[in-house]
Design an enzyme around this catalytic site. Structure first.
Site, mmCIF file in Angstrom:
data_model
loop_
_atom_site.group_PDB
_atom_site.id
_atom_site.type_symbol
_atom_site.label_atom_id
_atom_site.label_comp_id
_atom_site.label_asym_id
_atom_site.label_seq_id
_atom_site.Cartn_x
_atom_site.Cartn_y
_atom_site.Cartn_z
ATOM 1 N N LYS A 135 -0.354 37.655 10.353
ATOM 2 C CA LYS A 135 -1.219 38.592 11.083
ATOM 3 C C LYS A 135 -1.194 39.964 10.407
ATOM 4 O O LYS A 135 -0.365 40.207 9.530
ATOM 5 C CB LYS A 135 -0.782 38.683 12.543
ATOM 6 N N ARG A 182 5.536 40.476 27.727
ATOM 7 C CA ARG A 182 4.404 40.996 26.948
ATOM 8 C C ARG A 182 3.285 39.975 26.988
ATOM 9 O O ARG A 182 2.278 40.171 27.620
ATOM 10 C CB ARG A 182 4.889 41.263 25.513
ATOM 11 N N TYR A 242 4.682 72.734 3.517
ATOM 12 C CA TYR A 242 4.171 73.208 4.808
ATOM 13 C C TYR A 242 5.319 73.583 5.741
ATOM 14 O O TYR A 242 6.332 72.873 5.811
ATOM 15 C CB TYR A 242 3.370 72.093 5.487
ATOM 16 N N MET A 251 -0.176 65.100 3.176
ATOM 17 C CA MET A 251 -1.064 63.938 3.232
ATOM 18 C C MET A 251 -1.104 63.179 1.899
ATOM 19 O O MET A 251 -1.057 61.955 1.865
ATOM 20 C CB MET A 251 -2.484 64.395 3.597
HETATM 21 C C1 LIG Z 1 4.673 35.526 18.773
HETATM 22 C C2 LIG Z 1 5.238 35.888 17.445
HETATM 23 N N1 LIG Z 1 5.858 34.935 16.712
HETATM 24 C C3 LIG Z 1 6.405 35.204 15.514
HETATM 25 C C4 LIG Z 1 6.339 36.485 14.972
HETATM 26 C C5 LIG Z 1 6.993 36.770 13.656
HETATM 27 O O1 LIG Z 1 8.055 37.648 13.860
HETATM 28 P P1 LIG Z 1 8.907 38.235 12.630
HETATM 29 O O2 LIG Z 1 7.945 39.048 11.828
HETATM 30 O O3 LIG Z 1 9.951 39.049 13.283
HETATM 31 O O4 LIG Z 1 9.432 37.077 11.874
HETATM 32 C C6 LIG Z 1 5.699 37.501 15.692
HETATM 33 C C7 LIG Z 1 5.654 38.849 15.154
HETATM 34 O O5 LIG Z 1 5.551 39.850 15.798
HETATM 35 C C8 LIG Z 1 5.130 37.195 16.953
HETATM 36 O O6 LIG Z 1 4.522 38.130 17.692
#
Ligand SMILES: Cc1ncc(COP(=O)(O)O)c(C=O)c1O
Length: 377
Positions: A50, A148, A270, A318
């Site tokens: 992701k 969550r 700065y 920046m």
């Molecule tokens: C539901 C879920 N599974 C797996 C992962 C992978 O976690 P990590 O990057 O700590 O290995 C994430 C990452 O946030 C996640 O949200």
């Protein structure tokens, strides 16, 4: 842990860039093997890609992981799933975010497996299956302590009592997510494991996935049927209390733009927050918070030049960062010199900790201005 190669691309684009981000795809593939190798045979290993593969470029990362043997991938959002489907026509693509009413056919059109996080989402997906006249695959997420995503305990109770709610849903995986896996002794780990095992016993049998990167190193009880690592693939340490078992994937180097001398009493940057106390040689590097180098590292960070440490002094701007190179041999730092910011001498977890953040945030903020170069793969 082995160092990233010193071979840098030498193209006009690389030479003119303010900073160079090198991504070692062989190390990435090796990391997949290291993580997959933690589990007993029969336990699979997916990859979490992701947020553009944690900032490293999903278009380059995902095919390398597929070639390394990974067949199951997780993303957070539908749009990421659609992009990944285009990159990997043959992979299983799981979307961790739920399915909102009206988007069901997009999941089907792109052969994406949604994660059902609530009774409402189960109803949405089951309704779509009825309308399609065929069972539809989905993952089921139960909340075991994160509060969550996932079915909260009361919804799990209702589902366990009314399993017919899952009619028409072909549950591919039961998943949950650990809140404190990187803290080996945190009591929530065992509590979540217990809650997950119980949930599994109360629901129709299907394969289960629980362990993220750090969860893998909590031991085989946490492995179930499928490991689900993300950040460790990209080189971060999943075992913060021990040596990093992963290979470095990322090397970030900033280019020096200017070198100047400052006298006692003069201030740097700065806000004039840093005052020079003795004759000081200052080098200005062409990367700043606009590139994702955290401003929190102002007068706290450390970089290395030819393996020798140089502290960040003054506020990070920046587009630039000032470092004290007084301790380095004369002539070693000139306009054009590359300075190591993240990499073998500057572990990403150490840089993140100095900035009061985590490797996840540093990675996903790596700036679009860097000249990106991919090696291996
Ligand atoms: C539901 C879920 N599974 C797996 C992962 C992978 O976690 P990590 O990057 O700590 O290995 C994430 C990452 O946030 C996640 O949200």
């Amino acid at each position: 842990m082995s160092p990233i190669s010193d071979q840098l691309e030498d193209s006009p684009a690389a030479r003119s860039a303010g900073a160079i981000l090198s991504i070692d795809l062989d190390a990435l593939a090796e990391n997949y093997g290291i993580l997959a190798g933690q589990a007993a045979s029969g336990v699979g290993c997916a990859a979490v890609v992701k947020a553009n593969a944690y900032g490293l470029g999903v278009d380059r990362v995902a095919p390398v992981l597929f070639a390394a043997g990974c067949r199951r991938f997780f993303v957070a959002q539908l749009a990421e799933g659609i992009q990944l489907r285009g990159l990997l026509p043959e992979a299983e693509v799981h979307v961790l975010g739920g399915v909102l009413p009206g988007l069901e056919s997009d999941f089907l059109a792109h052969r994406l497996t949604p994660t059902l996080n609530s009774l409402g989402e189960i109803e949405t997906w089951a309704g779509h299956a009825r309308r399609q006249g065929q069972p539809l695959a989905a993952d089921l997420h139960v909340d075991t302590g994160m509060r969550r995503f996932g079915l909260p305990p009361d919804e799990l109770d209702r589902l366990a009592g009314e399993p017919e709610r899952l009619a028409g849903i072909d549950v591919s995986l039961l998943i949950s997510h650990l809140a404190c896996a990187e803290q080996r002794d945190h009591p929530l780990n065992a509590r979540q494991l217990g809650a997950f095992s119980q949930a599994r016993d109360r629901l129709p049998r299907c394969p289960a996935s629980f362990a993220n990167s750090s969860g893998i190193f909590l031991g085989p009880d946490y492995h179930f049927d499928l490991l689900r690592p993300g950040v460790a693939l990209y080189g971060a340490n999943p075992t913060p209390d021990r040596e990093n078992p992963m290979r470095d994937v990322v090397r970030l180097q900033g280019r020096i733009w200017q070198v100047r001398d400052a006298q006692p009493g003069e201030t740097v940057g700065y806000g004039a927050t840093y005052e020079v106390t003795g004759p000081t040689r200052i080098a200005t590097m062409a990367l700043g918070y606009g590139d994702g180098y955290p401003r929190a590292l102002s007068s706290r960070g450390e970089v290395t030049v030819g393996g020798q440490a140089a502290p960040v002094i003054g506020r990070i701007s920046m587009d630039s960062t000032t470092i004290d190179v007084s301790g380095l041999p004369e002539g070693q730092v000139r306009p054009g010199t590359l300075v190591d910011v993240i990499g073998p001498n500057n572990p990403i977890d150490t840089v993140a900790a100095a900035a009061g953040t985590v490797a996840y945030e540093l990675l996903t903020h790596l700036g679009p201005r860097y000249h990106r170069t991919y090696t291996g793969g």
